[in-house]
Design an enzyme around this catalytic site. Structure first.
Site, PDB file in Angstrom:
ATOM      1  N   HIS A 226       0.798  -1.042  -0.001  1.00  0.00           N
ATOM      2  CA  HIS A 226      -0.033   0.019  -0.090  1.00  0.00           C
ATOM      3  C   HIS A 226       0.829   1.321   0.041  1.00  0.00           C
ATOM      4  O   HIS A 226       0.567   2.121  -0.654  1.00  0.00           O
ATOM      5  CB  HIS A 226      -0.963  -0.028   1.357  1.00  0.00           C
ATOM      6  CG  HIS A 226      -2.118  -0.736   1.100  1.00  0.00           C
ATOM      7  ND1 HIS A 226      -3.218  -0.579   0.219  1.00  0.00           N
ATOM      8  CD2 HIS A 226      -2.573  -1.991   1.931  1.00  0.00           C
ATOM      9  CE1 HIS A 226      -4.170  -1.460   0.300  1.00  0.00           C
ATOM     10  NE2 HIS A 226      -3.713  -2.120   1.387  1.00  0.00           N
ATOM     11  N   ASP A 233      -7.501  -2.164  -1.793  1.00  0.00           N
ATOM     12  CA  ASP A 233      -8.485  -2.945  -1.269  1.00  0.00           C
ATOM     13  C   ASP A 233     -10.019  -2.633  -1.926  1.00  0.00           C
ATOM     14  O   ASP A 233     -10.165  -1.535  -1.797  1.00  0.00           O
ATOM     15  CB  ASP A 233      -8.420  -2.710   0.311  1.00  0.00           C
ATOM     16  CG  ASP A 233      -7.253  -2.857   0.691  1.00  0.00           C
ATOM     17  OD1 ASP A 233      -6.247  -3.757   0.378  1.00  0.00           O
ATOM     18  OD2 ASP A 233      -7.057  -2.478   2.438  1.00  0.00           O
ATOM     19  N   GLU A 291      -6.430 -11.962   2.465  1.00  0.00           N
ATOM     20  CA  GLU A 291      -7.577 -11.063   2.392  1.00  0.00           C
ATOM     21  C   GLU A 291      -7.950 -10.848   0.955  1.00  0.00           C
ATOM     22  O   GLU A 291      -7.617 -10.566   0.134  1.00  0.00           O
ATOM     23  CB  GLU A 291      -6.734  -9.602   2.677  1.00  0.00           C
ATOM     24  CG  GLU A 291      -6.295  -9.545   4.117  1.00  0.00           C
ATOM     25  CD  GLU A 291      -5.509  -8.209   4.362  1.00  0.00           C
ATOM     26  OE1 GLU A 291      -5.295  -7.857   5.665  1.00  0.00           O
ATOM     27  OE2 GLU A 291      -5.596  -7.406   3.437  1.00  0.00           O
ATOM     28  N   HIS A 294      -7.796  -7.728  -0.888  1.00  0.00           N
ATOM     29  CA  HIS A 294      -6.627  -6.917  -1.118  1.00  0.00           C
ATOM     30  C   HIS A 294      -5.814  -7.672  -2.398  1.00  0.00           C
ATOM     31  O   HIS A 294      -5.494  -8.792  -2.419  1.00  0.00           O
ATOM     32  CB  HIS A 294      -5.739  -7.253   0.137  1.00  0.00           C
ATOM     33  CG  HIS A 294      -4.175  -6.525  -0.055  1.00  0.00           C
ATOM     34  ND1 HIS A 294      -3.845  -5.858   0.672  1.00  0.00           N
ATOM     35  CD2 HIS A 294      -3.192  -6.884  -0.911  1.00  0.00           C
ATOM     36  CE1 HIS A 294      -2.671  -5.222   0.456  1.00  0.00           C
ATOM     37  NE2 HIS A 294      -1.928  -6.047  -0.486  1.00  0.00           N
TER      38      HIS A 294
END
Length: 315
Positions: A226, A233, A291, A294
């Protein structure tokens, strides 16, 4: 956020590319089935009830992929579950973990931010590419934003970004625009929760989170994708209604349902999750195993760790 460790369930599948969903979404489970789908039990010994092919199954707590109607000693009616005479409470592990983190948070938001801004990102060799962050909606304005870290609806419970915006490196943003165009044929669009994250915010996550919960957040000593502007996301939304599409778990849930290969929930939820993953992978993104929301862009390692606040980036 990057979840480093999550409570496990036996129902979790081995991580692998998803089977191709069919041309249309599976039907939603009945209301009676939906009331029973979920996790039950004390501590980490959880029983999972999930739907597949229109039937309910039980997994965990001594059972293994057992059709619910034939599970010996298991009674489920109206949301109440008992196994061998013992009542198993319904659980929401994601909410429990968030409550645990918030209860242990230390430092007020202003002080955390000031300390993080004084800190220095980790030193690295010169990057192959310079930062070229652009607003992701520039390439397709129908991409919707729901930036959780610009408000209080996040696991920290307070705002971390100055405004609700989302940025990616230009090649990643262009690729995301192509994903949006491809999904429109399915009547769907992208709903983005987070993208570029300044390093100082990653440091705030770390400093505010109790040490015993550090496995749930990225280590600022290494930075994150990120921070490099190459992670996003996101989920899906219905173009006709504007409503988010239901997935097996919530965004940032911090539970077994967050895994990209989680086999619980409903057939329809898993179909939507896998459809999102296939669409993203076609344009060079890779899902994070822990995730489902993500995705990292393929060239993330070419960029440096960024620390520019949103207030200094273009609208």
């Amino acid at each position: 956020m990057a979840l480093r460790s999550i409570l496990g369930l036996s129902i979790l599948a081995a991580f692998a590319a998803p089977a191709l969903p069919g041309d249309s979404a599976p039907p939603a489970p009945s209301a009676a089935q939906q009331r029973l789908i979920g996790e039950y039990g004390p501590a980490t010994d959880l029983l999972e009830i999930y739907e597949a092919g229109g039937r309910l199954y039980a997994d965990g707590h001594g059972l293994h992929v057992q059709p619910l109607e034939s599970a010996s000693g298991l009674k489920a009616d109206g949301g109440s579950v008992t196994l061998d005479g013992a009542r198993l409470p319904r659980r929401d592990i994601g909410a429990e973990v968030v409550a645990q983190i918030r209860a242990g948070e230390h430092g007020d938001p202003a002080a955390l931010r000031a300390a993080a801004l004084r800190a220095t990102p980790p030193a690295e060799p010169p990057a192959k590419r310079a930062m070229d962050l652009v607003p992701i909606t520039r390439f397709d304005p129908t991409i919707k934003l729901d930036i959780r870290y610009a408000g209080s609806d996040n696991f920290m419970g307070f705002p971390l970004y100055e405004r609700p915006a989302a940025y990616l490196q230009r090649p990643a943003a262009e690729a995301l625009g192509r994903v949006q165009q491809a999904l429109k044929a399915e009547g769907l669009g992208l709903l983005v929760h987070d993208a570029y994250r300044p390093w100082f915010v990653t440091r705030m996550f770390w400093d505010a989170t109790p040490p015993e919960d550090h496995m749930f957040v990225a280590d600022p000593a290494r930075g994150s994708r990120h921070n490099r502007g190459c992670a996003v996301d996101l989920t899906l939304y219905d173009l006709a209604t504007g409503r988010p599409v239901e997935m097996p778990g919530r965004y940032d849930e911090m539970s077994p349902r967050s895994y990209a290969a989680y086999a619980g929930g409903t057939s329809r939820q898993r179909w939507a999750r896998d459809l999102l993953r296939r669409a993203m992978e076609r344009e060079g993104f890779q899902v994070l195993a822990e995730e489902w929301w993500h995705f990292d862009y393929k060239e993330w390692a070419d960029y440096p760790i960024g620390n520019t606040p949103f207030s200094a980036l273009p609208d």
